[in-house]
Design a protein around this motif. Structure first.
Motif, mmCIF file in Angstrom:
data_model
loop_
_atom_site.group_PDB
_atom_site.id
_atom_site.type_symbol
_atom_site.label_atom_id
_atom_site.label_comp_id
_atom_site.label_asym_id
_atom_site.label_seq_id
_atom_site.Cartn_x
_atom_site.Cartn_y
_atom_site.Cartn_z
ATOM 1 N N ALA A 93 44.043 32.557 29.705
ATOM 2 C CA ALA A 93 42.834 33.041 29.669
ATOM 3 C C ALA A 93 42.281 33.742 28.662
ATOM 4 O O ALA A 93 40.827 33.461 28.423
ATOM 5 C CB ALA A 93 43.043 34.153 30.849
ATOM 6 N N ALA A 107 40.412 33.368 35.870
ATOM 7 C CA ALA A 107 41.805 34.084 35.530
ATOM 8 C C ALA A 107 42.609 33.986 37.077
ATOM 9 O O ALA A 107 43.813 33.720 37.193
ATOM 10 C CB ALA A 107 41.929 35.204 34.880
ATOM 11 N N GLY A 140 45.630 31.846 36.698
ATOM 12 C CA GLY A 140 46.787 32.770 36.926
ATOM 13 C C GLY A 140 47.949 32.018 37.844
ATOM 14 O O GLY A 140 48.985 31.968 37.555
ATOM 15 N N LEU A 199 43.720 42.024 34.595
ATOM 16 C CA LEU A 199 44.978 41.079 35.189
ATOM 17 C C LEU A 199 46.243 42.208 35.616
ATOM 18 O O LEU A 199 46.830 41.689 36.571
ATOM 19 C CB LEU A 199 45.469 40.056 34.242
ATOM 20 C CG LEU A 199 44.616 39.036 33.625
ATOM 21 C CD1 LEU A 199 45.194 38.248 32.519
ATOM 22 C CD2 LEU A 199 44.233 38.053 34.962
#
Length: 467
Positions: free
Chosen positions: A234, A270, A275, A194
C-alpha cells in the motif's frame, strides 16, 4: 599533521585522488565513497592504510571499513581536505542507479525496513526484561510470586511490548512513502487507518472473539495489526499515486486535493484489494519460514547457520527483516535470531584464530579488534578485512556457524526480539534460555577457531597473497 589527517589523505590518493571522488558519506563503521571510475582504485594500497580493516564495492559505493568512532574522525578530515560530502540518503539515491534489478530491489527493501528496526529492537529488549522479571526464581528473590504482580504493572509492560507491533503498519507505510517519494505523514495516516479501532481487530479475529466484516458479501475486511506486507505494498502504490495526483492538480489546490484523493483512493484499495490479497501472501511466506525452521534433527539450524554470512556478503540479508518481524508479531518469539547469532559469532572466532596465530603485527592489529567487533554483532571488519581475504578462515567460520546453528535448532532457542546478536543479543534470552544461548555461541566460536587454527590460516598464506 595528525594521524587521522594522514590516513584521510592516503585513502583519497588510493581511490584515485579527489578528481575520482564524486562524494563521501559515512555510516556507523564505514566510509562510503562514490567514485567516477572504480578502475582507478588501488585496492592493496587502500587495505594497507593504517586503521583500514577492509574495503569493498557494495550498493554502488566503495566502502572502506574503519570501525565505530574512527570513521567519524576520518570523515571529518576527508571533508577538511576539500572532498565533497553527501548524506547517506543522497548517496542511496545515486546508488540506486547501479546494480541489477534484484540488487536494487533488495537495497530498496532495506531502506524501508532498516529505520524501523531500532523501535523493534527496543521492543524485543522490553520483552526480554519482562520475561526476566516475571520468572518465579527472580520474583522469589524479593519474596514475591506471579500472583503478587499487580494488573497495573502488567498493563504498563504491555504498553512497552505491544505498541510497536500494534502500529507496525503505520511505521511500514510511513517508511515506504519516505523511500518511494511520497509524503511520509500521508503514509503514516494510511498505515494508522489500516489499524483503526473501527475495524475488527486482527488478533481478535484470529482468536475467534471477533467476527470479520464482509463487504459485498465476499470481501473480508479486518484491521492489520502487526501486518507488514499489505502496508508495504500500500505504501509503494500510495507514494506513486500521490506523485501522479500532484502532477495533475493545480498548485493552489495541491495542499487540499492531493492528500484527500491519495488517502481516499488508497484506503479503499488497501482494505478491499491489497490487504486481503497480500495478507494471504504474507501468511504463506510465514508458514513457509516456520516449516523450514521446524525441519527435524537440527537441519534448519545447520543450513541457515552455514549460509547466513554468505548472504551477508551479497548484501541482500535485509530481506530477512520481514521474516523476523512476522515471526515476532505472530508468535511473540524469533527462533531465527539464535541461528544467525551463531553465524556471526563464528566469523569472530575465525578472525580471532588468525589474529592469535599470525606473527604479522599489522594483521594482528586488524584481526583481533575485528573479532571483538563480530562479538558485538558487526561482522564486516572480520569478513572483509580478514576472513574473505584468506578465504579459508571464512569457510571455517561458515562451518562454525552451521555447528552453532545446529545446536540452536536442537535446543529450540527463541529470542524475544531481533536485530541484535552475540553479546548484545543476550538481552533477548533472559527468559530462562541464557545458558543455552551462551553455549551455542561458544560452540560456534570454538568450532570456527579450532578449524581456522588447524587448517584455515598460516603466515605462508599471507605472504603468498601479499606477493
Amino acid at each position: 599533521m595528525t594521524d587521522n589527517r594522514k590516513i584521510a589523505q592516503e585513502i583519497i590518493e588510493a581511490v584515485g585522488g579527489k578528481d575520482n571522488i564524486m562524494s563521501v558519506a559515512h555510516c556507523a563503521t564505514r566510509l562510503r565513497i562514490m567514485v567516477k571510475d572504480k578502475e582507478k582504485i588501488d585496492q592493496p594500497k587502500v587495505e594497507d592504510v593504517d586503521k583500514v580493516k577492509g574495503a569493498f564495492f557494495n550498493s554502488g559505493q566503495y566502502q572502506v571499513i574503519l570501525g565505530t568512532g574512527t570513521v567519524n574522525r576520518i570523515y571529518e578530515e576527508v571533508e577538511k581536505l576539500g572532498v565533497e560530502s553527501s548524506t547517506k540518503a543522497e548517496q542511496a539515491q545515486e546508488a540506486k542507479k547501479s546494480g541489477n534489478a534484484f540488487q536494487r530491489a533488495i537495497r530498496t527493501f532495506g531502506d524501508v525496513f532498516v529505520p524501523i528496526i531500532p523501535a523493534l529492537v527496543a521492543t524485543g529488549l522490553f520483552m526480554g526484561l519482562r520475561g526476566l522479571v516475571m520468572q518465579e526464581q527472580i520474583l522469589a528473590l524479593f519474596g514475591l510470586t506471579p500472583a503478587d504482580i499487580s494488573e497495573n504493572f502488567i498493563l504498563f509492560t504491555q504498553v512497552l511490548t505491544d505498541t510497536a507491533f500494534i502500529f507496525l503498519p503505520a511505521l511500514v507505510a510511513w517508511s515506504t512513502f519516505r523511500v518511494f517519494g511520497g509524503t511520509p505523514t500521508i503514509g503514516l495516516v494510511l498505515g494508522l487507518m489500516l489499524v483503526s479501532p473501527a475495524l475488527p481487530n486482527a488478533w481478535g479475529v484470529a482468536g475467534g472473539d471477533v467476527e470479520l466484516l464482509k463487504f459485498f458479501g465476499f470481501i473480508p475486511v479486518i484491521g492489520y495489526q502487526g501486518s507488514v506486507l499489505p502496508a508495504f505494498i500500500a505504501g509503494v502504490v500510495g507514494a506513486k499515486l500521490e506523485q501522479q495526483i500532484r502532477k495533475r492538480v493545480p498548485e493552489a489546490l495541491d495542499l487540499i486535493v492531493t492528500p484527500f484523493l491519495t488517502l481516499l483512493l488508497m484506503i479503499t484499495l488497501a482494505l478491499f484489494a491489497i490487504g486481503p490479497i497480500f495478507h494471504i501472501v504474507e501468511e504463506a511466506i510465514l508458514n513457509g519460514t516456520v516449516a523450514v525452521l521446524k525441519w527435524p534433527f537440527g537441519i534448519s539450524g545447520l543450513v541457515i547457520g552455514f549460509l547466513n554470512q554468505m548472504i551477508v556478503v551479497t548484501g541482500v540479508h535485509h530481506v530477512f527483516n520481514l521474516l523476523e518481524i512476522q515471526l515476532l508479531e505472530k508468535y511473540g518469539y524469533n527462533p531465527y535470531n539464535a541461528i544467525i547469532t551463531c553465524s556471526v559469532a563464528a566469523q569472530g572466532g575465525a578472525a580471532l584464530a588468525v589474529g592469535l596465530k599470525t606473527k604479522s603485527a599489522k594483521l594482528k592489529a586488524l584481526a583481533l579488534p575485528s573479532s571483538f567487533s563480530a562479538l558485538l554483532g558487526i561482522t564486516e571488519p572480520a569478513i572483509f578485512g580478514v576472513n574473505l581475504r584468506y578465504m579459508k578462515p571464512f569457510i571455517m567460520g561458515l562451518i562454525g556457524g552451521g555447528a552453532g546453528g545446529f545446536f540452536a535448532s536442537i535446543f529450540g532457542l527463541k529470542a524475544t526480539g531481533m536485530a541484535i546478536t552475540v553479546i548484545p543479543g543476550t538481552l533477548l534470552y533472559l527468559n530462562g534460555q541464557i545458558l543455552l544461548y551462551l553455549l551455542v555461541n561458544v560452540i560456534a566460536i570454538a568450532t570456527a577457531f579450532i578449524l581456522t587454527w588447524l587448517f584455515g590460516y598460516s603466515d605462508k598464506m599471507r605472504e603468498e597473497i601479499n606477493q
